[in-house]
Design a protein around this motif. Structure first.
Motif, PDB file in Angstrom:
ATOM      1  N   ALA A 136      53.052  34.238  43.709  1.00 44.86           N
ATOM      2  CA  ALA A 136      53.633  34.221  45.067  1.00 44.86           C
ATOM      3  C   ALA A 136      54.975  33.826  45.174  1.00 44.86           C
ATOM      4  CB  ALA A 136      52.851  33.249  46.285  1.00 44.86           C
ATOM      5  N   THR A 137      55.813  34.576  45.682  1.00 50.42           N
ATOM      6  CA  THR A 137      57.446  34.172  45.898  1.00 50.42           C
ATOM      7  C   THR A 137      58.215  34.253  47.260  1.00 50.42           C
ATOM      8  OG1 THR A 137      58.085  36.523  45.399  1.00 50.42           O
ATOM      9  CG2 THR A 137      57.805  35.210  43.608  1.00 50.42           C
ATOM     10  N   LYS A 138      57.282  34.591  48.192  1.00 50.18           N
ATOM     11  CA  LYS A 138      57.564  34.873  49.466  1.00 50.18           C
ATOM     12  C   LYS A 138      56.317  34.473  50.563  1.00 50.18           C
ATOM     13  CE  LYS A 138      57.274  39.816  49.619  1.00 50.18           C
ATOM     14  NZ  LYS A 138      56.773  39.975  48.370  1.00 50.18           N
ATOM     15  N   LEU A 139      56.381  34.096  51.640  1.00 49.16           N
ATOM     16  CA  LEU A 139      55.468  33.725  52.379  1.00 49.16           C
ATOM     17  C   LEU A 139      54.475  34.758  52.935  1.00 49.16           C
ATOM     18  CD1 LEU A 139      57.474  31.494  54.947  1.00 49.16           C
ATOM     19  CD2 LEU A 139      55.996  30.606  53.463  1.00 49.16           C
ATOM     20  N   SER A 140      54.908  36.020  53.058  1.00 48.52           N
ATOM     21  CA  SER A 140      54.070  37.261  53.069  1.00 48.52           C
ATOM     22  C   SER A 140      53.043  37.270  51.766  1.00 48.52           C
ATOM     23  CB  SER A 140      54.761  38.461  53.373  1.00 48.52           C
ATOM     24  OG  SER A 140      55.647  38.955  52.333  1.00 48.52           O
ATOM     25  N   ASP A 141      53.096  36.800  50.883  1.00 50.19           N
ATOM     26  CA  ASP A 141      52.476  36.832  49.811  1.00 50.19           C
ATOM     27  C   ASP A 141      51.139  36.012  49.808  1.00 50.19           C
ATOM     28  OD1 ASP A 141      54.014  38.447  48.292  1.00 50.19           O
ATOM     29  OD2 ASP A 141      54.981  36.761  47.009  1.00 50.19           O
ATOM     30  N   LEU A 142      51.193  35.256  50.900  1.00 46.25           N
ATOM     31  CA  LEU A 142      50.004  34.297  51.441  1.00 46.25           C
ATOM     32  C   LEU A 142      49.150  35.041  52.298  1.00 46.25           C
ATOM     33  CD1 LEU A 142      51.750  30.701  51.456  1.00 46.25           C
ATOM     34  CD2 LEU A 142      50.452  31.973  49.497  1.00 46.25           C
ATOM     35  N   ASP A 143      49.355  36.269  52.789  1.00 51.80           N
ATOM     36  CA  ASP A 143      48.759  37.010  53.688  1.00 51.80           C
ATOM     37  C   ASP A 143      47.277  37.068  53.084  1.00 51.80           C
ATOM     38  OD1 ASP A 143      50.026  37.376  55.773  1.00 51.80           O
ATOM     39  OD2 ASP A 143      50.931  39.285  55.072  1.00 51.80           O
ATOM     40  N   GLY A 144      46.096  36.758  53.758  1.00 49.48           N
ATOM     41  CA  GLY A 144      44.863  36.880  53.163  1.00 49.48           C
ATOM     42  C   GLY A 144      44.343  35.938  52.367  1.00 49.48           C
ATOM     43  N   LYS A 145      45.187  34.856  51.941  1.00 49.72           N
ATOM     44  CA  LYS A 145      44.717  33.948  50.880  1.00 49.72           C
ATOM     45  C   LYS A 145      43.910  32.771  51.618  1.00 49.72           C
ATOM     46  CE  LYS A 145      46.831  36.235  47.648  1.00 49.72           C
ATOM     47  NZ  LYS A 145      46.003  36.717  46.600  1.00 49.72           N
ATOM     48  N   ARG A 146      43.533  31.864  50.806  1.00 49.07           N
ATOM     49  CA  ARG A 146      42.851  30.632  51.094  1.00 49.07           C
ATOM     50  C   ARG A 146      43.928  29.458  51.158  1.00 49.07           C
ATOM     51  NH1 ARG A 146      38.388  30.027  46.738  1.00 49.07           N
ATOM     52  NH2 ARG A 146      40.113  30.779  45.584  1.00 49.07           N
ATOM     53  N   ILE A 147      44.146  29.001  52.515  1.00 49.26           N
ATOM     54  CA  ILE A 147      45.176  28.119  52.652  1.00 49.26           C
ATOM     55  C   ILE A 147      44.454  26.835  53.311  1.00 49.26           C
ATOM     56  CG2 ILE A 147      47.157  27.493  53.956  1.00 49.26           C
ATOM     57  CD1 ILE A 147      47.444  29.804  52.055  1.00 49.26           C
ATOM     58  N   GLY A 148      45.034  25.471  52.643  1.00 50.39           N
ATOM     59  CA  GLY A 148      44.425  24.452  52.859  1.00 50.39           C
ATOM     60  C   GLY A 148      45.331  23.570  53.761  1.00 50.39           C
ATOM     61  N   THR A 176      49.468  35.423  57.585  1.00 50.90           N
ATOM     62  CA  THR A 176      48.104  35.588  58.192  1.00 50.90           C
ATOM     63  C   THR A 176      47.256  34.976  57.042  1.00 50.90           C
ATOM     64  OG1 THR A 176      48.787  36.943  59.848  1.00 50.90           O
ATOM     65  CG2 THR A 176      46.300  36.408  59.447  1.00 50.90           C
ATOM     66  N   PRO A 177      46.644  33.800  56.958  1.00 47.68           N
ATOM     67  CA  PRO A 177      45.531  33.382  55.858  1.00 47.68           C
ATOM     68  C   PRO A 177      44.253  34.182  55.875  1.00 47.68           C
ATOM     69  CG  PRO A 177      46.634  31.359  57.019  1.00 47.68           C
ATOM     70  CD  PRO A 177      47.137  32.698  57.617  1.00 47.68           C
ATOM     71  N   GLY A 178      43.749  34.309  54.955  1.00 49.69           N
ATOM     72  CA  GLY A 178      42.084  35.045  55.215  1.00 49.69           C
ATOM     73  C   GLY A 178      41.154  33.959  55.539  1.00 49.69           C
ATOM     74  N   GLU A 179      41.494  32.808  54.841  1.00 51.70           N
ATOM     75  CA  GLU A 179      40.614  31.707  55.032  1.00 51.70           C
ATOM     76  C   GLU A 179      41.450  30.235  55.336  1.00 51.70           C
ATOM     77  OE1 GLU A 179      37.080  29.036  53.021  1.00 51.70           O
ATOM     78  OE2 GLU A 179      37.899  30.761  52.308  1.00 51.70           O
ATOM     79  N   VAL A 180      41.256  29.643  56.277  1.00 53.05           N
ATOM     80  CA  VAL A 180      41.878  28.375  56.574  1.00 53.05           C
ATOM     81  C   VAL A 180      40.882  27.180  56.135  1.00 53.05           C
ATOM     82  CG1 VAL A 180      42.905  26.648  57.952  1.00 53.05           C
ATOM     83  CG2 VAL A 180      43.362  28.924  58.116  1.00 53.05           C
ATOM     84  N   LYS A 181      41.187  26.291  55.150  1.00 53.21           N
ATOM     85  CA  LYS A 181      40.143  25.141  54.910  1.00 53.21           C
ATOM     86  C   LYS A 181      40.656  23.856  55.477  1.00 53.21           C
ATOM     87  CE  LYS A 181      37.796  25.267  51.149  1.00 53.21           C
ATOM     88  NZ  LYS A 181      37.656  25.132  49.810  1.00 53.21           N
ATOM     89  N   SER A 182      40.243  23.293  56.174  1.00 52.76           N
ATOM     90  CA  SER A 182      40.601  22.009  56.906  1.00 52.76           C
ATOM     91  C   SER A 182      40.071  20.915  56.129  1.00 52.76           C
ATOM     92  CB  SER A 182      40.359  21.662  58.260  1.00 52.76           C
ATOM     93  OG  SER A 182      40.997  22.681  58.890  1.00 52.76           O
ATOM     94  N   TYR A 183      41.142  19.538  55.714  1.00 57.29           N
ATOM     95  CA  TYR A 183      40.658  18.708  55.013  1.00 57.29           C
ATOM     96  C   TYR A 183      40.810  17.226  55.729  1.00 57.29           C
ATOM     97  CZ  TYR A 183      40.708  21.446  50.539  1.00 57.29           C
ATOM     98  OH  TYR A 183      40.604  22.311  49.952  1.00 57.29           O
ATOM     99  N   GLU A 184      39.775  16.297  55.719  1.00 56.69           N
ATOM    100  CA  GLU A 184      39.912  15.078  56.206  1.00 56.69           C
ATOM    101  C   GLU A 184      39.765  13.950  54.975  1.00 56.69           C
ATOM    102  OE1 GLU A 184      37.678  14.132  59.724  1.00 56.69           O
ATOM    103  OE2 GLU A 184      37.450  16.300  60.160  1.00 56.69           O
ATOM    104  N   GLY A 185      40.681  13.080  54.769  1.00 55.26           N
ATOM    105  CA  GLY A 185      40.561  12.216  53.603  1.00 55.26           C
ATOM    106  C   GLY A 185      40.863  12.934  52.414  1.00 55.26           C
ATOM    107  N   THR A 186      40.038  12.213  51.482  1.00 53.41           N
ATOM    108  CA  THR A 186      40.135  12.666  49.973  1.00 53.41           C
ATOM    109  C   THR A 186      38.884  13.592  49.785  1.00 53.41           C
ATOM    110  OG1 THR A 186      41.261  10.549  49.457  1.00 53.41           O
ATOM    111  CG2 THR A 186      40.347  11.760  47.764  1.00 53.41           C
ATOM    112  N   PRO A 187      38.973  14.601  48.859  1.00 53.81           N
ATOM    113  CA  PRO A 187      40.072  15.082  48.361  1.00 53.81           C
ATOM    114  C   PRO A 187      41.128  15.812  49.420  1.00 53.81           C
ATOM    115  CG  PRO A 187      38.243  16.706  47.936  1.00 53.81           C
ATOM    116  CD  PRO A 187      37.804  15.430  48.663  1.00 53.81           C
ATOM    117  N   SER A 188      42.302  15.945  49.252  1.00 58.86           N
ATOM    118  CA  SER A 188      43.259  16.511  50.024  1.00 58.86           C
ATOM    119  C   SER A 188      43.514  18.075  49.484  1.00 58.86           C
ATOM    120  CB  SER A 188      44.692  15.645  49.907  1.00 58.86           C
ATOM    121  OG  SER A 188      45.159  16.031  48.691  1.00 58.86           O
ATOM    122  N   PRO A 189      44.018  18.716  50.424  1.00 60.86           N
ATOM    123  CA  PRO A 189      44.366  20.109  49.948  1.00 60.86           C
ATOM    124  C   PRO A 189      45.136  20.179  48.909  1.00 60.86           C
ATOM    125  CG  PRO A 189      45.559  19.735  52.010  1.00 60.86           C
ATOM    126  CD  PRO A 189      44.476  18.560  51.813  1.00 60.86           C
TER     127      PRO A 189
END
Length: 277
Positions: A136-148, A176-189
């Motif tokens: 990934a070199t630009k933000l649009s490369d994260l379209d459809g990706k798993r984002i923490g 636009t992420p394909g999936e958003v994974k939310s984290y509380e505490g450890t482990p962190s994203p």
């Protein structure tokens, strides 16, 4: 280069506007308690360097911690720290367990219904992190990706395209992420992202100051592109005590006016993040 989006420039307008919301709290109650006990109880984090973290001596340290100590000194009281989960802080269900939060809270539309923001004390850019092996070199490369993201943050709202900032036009989303994974505490994203490109995550969203500190700490990560938002971070309190709000606002103004706030920013971040972009 993506033009940075200045979310809020005038802290005073946010503080005044937020006070228009109704509250069940009694005016003066919080300030009276703080002055009577000679203690300001502050909610912060133990795992957010360099803003707030446990140092080698087992003591809370960092930019937010020192700012809180400066505010307490302005009020003529001691400071006591508590470290609840961020989701609990943003729920507004404080039940008198702390008086304010020093977590660089961004004043979103939803939060402004629960909280007042007496003063903004930091302005930082939001960035996307990826593993160093990512293509990934630009933000649009994260379209459809798993984002923490950290749960309960504006970064989580941004990733889910639900972020609304108080008094500001609609947010511009750069991917636009394909999936958003939310984290509380450890482990962190960032712990999951460091395992490898695409192993558990393809990227993460955080503020620029934390991203650079994570990389400096040896995490095999890199920032993609430029910061895509500049957000204000402020003190947050529950609505209802104007006297307390005014005292906190005056304390932050004093720390700004005498240069103490800028010096703390330079000490912890290497640059002055205390003025609006």
């Amino acid at each position: 280069m993506i033009k940075p989006m200045t979310i809020i420039a005038a802290a005073a307008s946010v503080a005044v506007a937020c006070l228009t919301f109704s509250s069940a709290a009694h005016a003066g109650a919080v300030l009276d308690r703080v002055l009577a006990t000679k203690t300001l109880t502050v909610a912060t984090s133990i795992g957010w360097p360099p803003s707030s973290f446990m140092n080698d001596k087992g003591e809370l340290d960092g930019f937010d911690v020192e700012v809180a100590k400066g505010i307490a000194k302005q009020l003529g009281v001691d400071v006591k720290f508590v470290t609840p989960e961020w989701n609990l802080v943003t729920s507004g269900k404080w039940a008198g367990r702390w008086d304010l939060t020093m977590g660089q809270m961004v004043p979103t539309e939803e939060r402004a219904k629960k909280f007042g923001f007496p003063g903004m004390y930091i302005y930082t850019g939001t960035v996307a992190l990826v593993h160093k092996d990512s293509k990934a070199t630009k933000l649009s490369d994260l379209d459809g990706k798993r984002i923490g993201v950290v749960a309960g943050t504006t970064n989580e709202s941004y990733a889910n395209h639900t972020l609304e900032v108080f008094g500001q036009p609609p947010i511009q989303y750069h991917f636009t992420p394909g999936e958003v994974k939310s984290y509380e505490g450890t482990p962190s994203p960032y712990d999951d992202l460091r395992l490898g490109d695409g192993v558990r995550l393809d990227g993460a969203i955080t503020d620029e100051t934390q991203a650079r500190d994570i990389i400096k700490a040896g995490f095999p990560l890199k920032i993609v592109g430029e910061p895509f938002a500049y957000s204000p971070g402020g003190i947050a309190i529950l609505h209802g005590d104007k006297e307390f709000s005014d005292k906190l606002g005056a304390a932050i103004k004093s720390l700004k006016d005498d240069g103490a706030l800028a010096k703390l920013s330079i000490k912890w971040f290497g640059t002055d993040y205390t003025a609006a972009e």
